[in-house]
Write a protein that holds these residues in place. Structure first.
Motif, PDB file in Angstrom:
ATOM      1  N   ASN A  11       0.816  -1.231   0.000  1.00 19.38           N
ATOM      2  CA  ASN A  11       0.000   0.000   0.000  1.00 19.38           C
ATOM      3  C   ASN A  11       0.839   1.265   0.000  1.00 19.38           C
ATOM      4  OD1 ASN A  11      -2.780  -0.680  -0.160  1.00 19.38           O
ATOM      5  ND2 ASN A  11      -2.696  -1.469   1.924  1.00 19.38           N
ATOM      6  N   PHE A  19      -5.520   5.861   0.950  1.00 17.09           N
ATOM      7  CA  PHE A  19      -4.845   4.698   1.518  1.00 17.09           C
ATOM      8  C   PHE A  19      -3.458   5.037   2.067  1.00 17.09           C
ATOM      9  CE2 PHE A  19      -7.718   3.135  -1.822  1.00 17.09           C
ATOM     10  CZ  PHE A  19      -8.517   2.297  -1.067  1.00 17.09           C
ATOM     11  N   HIS A  80      -9.059   0.664  -5.658  1.00 17.68           N
ATOM     12  CA  HIS A  80      -7.848   0.544  -4.832  1.00 17.68           C
ATOM     13  C   HIS A  80      -6.681   0.443  -5.803  1.00 17.68           C
ATOM     14  CE1 HIS A  80      -5.397  -1.626  -1.464  1.00 17.68           C
ATOM     15  NE2 HIS A  80      -5.081  -0.354  -1.573  1.00 17.68           N
ATOM     16  N   THR A 297      -6.873  -2.283   7.250  1.00 14.61           N
ATOM     17  CA  THR A 297      -6.427  -0.893   7.396  1.00 14.61           C
ATOM     18  C   THR A 297      -5.494  -0.690   8.591  1.00 14.61           C
ATOM     19  OG1 THR A 297      -8.386  -0.358   8.721  1.00 14.61           O
ATOM     20  CG2 THR A 297      -8.541  -0.038   6.328  1.00 14.61           C
ATOM     21  N   LYS A 300      -1.698   1.229   7.871  1.00 10.15           N
ATOM     22  CA  LYS A 300      -1.537   2.421   7.026  1.00 10.15           C
ATOM     23  C   LYS A 300      -0.300   3.229   7.406  1.00 10.15           C
ATOM     24  CE  LYS A 300      -4.863   5.023   5.664  1.00 10.15           C
ATOM     25  NZ  LYS A 300      -6.048   5.875   5.527  1.00 10.15           N
TER      26      LYS A 300
END
Length: 316
Positions: A11, A19, A80, A297, A300
């Motif tokens: 990510n 994100f 995403h 999540t 992050k």
């Protein structure tokens, strides 16, 4: 000697994006750690997965320093936007992309609505570099994750029936994407795997012996570590060999999931490259690899990837 790696950098988005991390300082630290790990390993070309926005990618290339360039896939899911790519300090002489699911598999369902799968979620990207006059084709891929998502953006199912269905959809999708990667490899090899130097690598989201990973191998037989490894056969023109058995046993993992070590990031080579492989290992860098779970999540603001980098040295 050339050093080639594959790394899911998890990510990788700029701060301020949906994100991305909460602050610029967190992002800057991750960029520095990614770059120092690549540099310390002496990597010449690294296949990347989970690259987010272009600004983040440019920041990594800048941190790697002069002489580094990059290529990114144009295929990704808008909801995403993670994609595959390459960072390289060897000039790229050609590129191509592939994303089509084989026609016969396009009826594979992806959700309860019956939406058919026609394209890989993250397309495969090929770059060609030349090493001592030898062309080397490198492919970066990222197959469907085992992390399940449900209608409405949920990460928890309403009931066990829904969980079972969506686990099946994810598996079917990953298998179809593995077949697509195999089709791309077929196009690149064209039956000349004993002379064409091809490496297919990335996050396959499954172990060495998983059925989806085995699809990418091609014709069975002559796998590394088997009795037939040094015996030429009719499948060598198409075969891809997983380098996993060459990784030292204590390093044979690229992710820790719920406390369990897993090797889900792989490098496959054509027969023409097998004799060039000098070593293969995994590298975690300055920050220890964490044990992760299914909370999508939760990381992050993590300082570095939850994957180890898989690194091989080739004598070309």
């Amino acid at each position: 000697m050339v050093t080639v790696a594959t790394w899911n950098i998890e990510n990788f988005f700029s701060p301020g994006t949906e994100f991305g991390p909460a602050t610029q300082a967190i992002f800057d630290r991750k960029v520095a750690l990614l770059a120092s790990t690549i540099t310390s390993a002496g990597v010449d070309v690294v296949a990347l997965q989970e690259v987010g926005d272009l600004g983040a990618f440019d920041a990594l290339l800048a941190a790697l320093g002069a002489g580094w360039t990059g290529q990114l896939s144009t295929f990704f899911e808008p909801s995403h936007a993670i994609r595959v790519g390459f960072a390289t300090r060897i000039p790229v002489t050609a590129t191509s992309e592939y994303a089509d699911i084989p026609l016969q598999l396009q009826g594979v369902p992806t959700d309860d609505a019956g939406a058919a799968l026609t394209r890989m979620g993250r397309g495969a990207l090929r770059v060609r570099v030349a090493v001592n006059g030898n062309d080397l084709d490198l492919v970066s891929v990222h197959l469907k994750s085992k992390l399940l998502s449900f209608p409405g953006g949920r990460f928890q199912p309403h009931d066990e029936g829904e969980r079972a269905r969506y686990a099946s959809y994810a598996l079917l999708r990953r298998a179809a994407e593995a077949a697509a990667v195999r089709y791309f490899a077929n196009d690149l090899l064209d039956g000349h795997g004993t002379t064409r130097r091809l490496m297919v690598m990335g996050d396959f989201n499954d172990g060495v012996d998983a059925a989806t990973t085995q699809i990418v191998n091609g014709p069975p037989g002559s796998e590394i570590g088997t009795g037939g490894e040094d015996q030429p056969d009719a499948g060598d023109g198409w075969r891809l060999l997983n380098l996993a058995p060459l990784i030292p046993p204590d390093r044979r993992f690229s992710r820790i999931y719920r406390g369990n070590r897993e090797l889900i990031d792989h490098q496959f080579v054509s027969r023409a490259l097998r004799s060039s492989i000098q070593s293969v290992t995994t590298i975690t860098g300055a920050v220890a690899l964490p044990s992760i779970d299914d909370r999508a999540t939760a990381r992050k603001d993590a300082p570095i990837s939850d994957h180890a980098m898989v690194v091989s040295q080739l004598d070309l």
